[in-house]
Enzyme design. Sequence first.
Site, PDB file in Angstrom:
ATOM      1  CB  SER A   1      -0.950   0.008   1.203  1.00  0.00           C
ATOM      2  OG  SER A   1      -0.292  -0.321   2.399  1.00  0.00           O
TER       3      SER A   1
ATOM      4  CB  SER B   1       2.852   3.239  -4.896  1.00  0.00           C
ATOM      5  OG  SER B   1       3.136   1.891  -5.249  1.00  0.00           O
TER       6      SER B   1
ATOM      7  N   GLY C   1      -3.072  -0.087  -3.757  1.00  0.00           N
ATOM      8  CA  GLY C   1      -2.980  -0.297  -2.319  1.00  0.00           C
ATOM      9  C   GLY C   1      -3.038   1.002  -1.547  1.00  0.00           C
TER      10      GLY C   1
ATOM     11  CE1 TYR D   1      -0.284  -9.358 -11.966  1.00  0.00           C
ATOM     12  CE2 TYR D   1      -1.310  -8.798 -14.059  1.00  0.00           C
ATOM     13  CZ  TYR D   1      -1.209  -8.628 -12.691  1.00  0.00           C
ATOM     14  OH  TYR D   1      -2.018  -7.725 -12.046  1.00  0.00           O
TER      15      TYR D   1
END
Length: 266
Positions: free
Chosen positions: A15, A17, A20, A155
């Site tokens: 968190s 950036s 988050g 991903y």
Amino acid sequence: MDLNLVGKRALVTGSSSGLGEAVAKMLAAEGAAVVVHGRDKDRTERVADEIRAAGGSATTVLGDLAHDREAADVARAAAERGPVDILVNNAGFYRHLGWSEATPEEWLATYDINVVSGVRMIRHLVPAMRERGWGRVVTIGGGLASQPMNTHPQYNATLAARHNLAVSLARELKGTGVTSNVVSPGAILVDSVKDLLTGIAPARGWGETWEEIERDSVEALIPNDQERFGEPHEIAAAVAYLCSEHAQYVSGATLRVDGGLIRSAF
């Protein structure tokens, strides 16, 4: 609407950036005591300082959740000032690679950071939620979990695993008062996304100005009913709802926040 989060303690991983940060700030604005997590001290402290300046409650914790010992330290530090009632598993990582570049080592590293790190935090924090009879676990997933692109396959696969584990956890927590849900964002305009689009725009003929790049990239990559990228605060609002008392009857769900994304482009 009062979300009844006053007195609740929330750990939002990753968190310092992006999404988050937006989630941490919204939960704090709703009255939760937020633990801001990151790996960079300055960025993590900045978010906490901004929360406190706005009248919220925030502390910080640093650590790499890809390692067992550091993850345990993060969980322990997060609970030092009180039990953690809300866990938002947001921390994640990816590199924009094709199949040929995504080596098995890259797959393993991405899986460890994006999937196993969340499992570590669940194992550390959820048992106490179960004992208290109340808790919220929100996993940040994504539309690529069900409709992956041909790029960054490592991903895409980890997003699918995140969705799956969150639902499995909900089944495990049946009757305990603890819920587990997924918020599935579409393409959200955080700084890293803007940088990526700006970098690939020349090769794809998306124009030179940001206005041109945004318009053309939405049409090419993420056609959706709202015809735009999402904003971080829109994801944060969905997370805040799932953390609230009003969402007690919601568990094992995936809440799409993607503008009505249409995957016909892929």
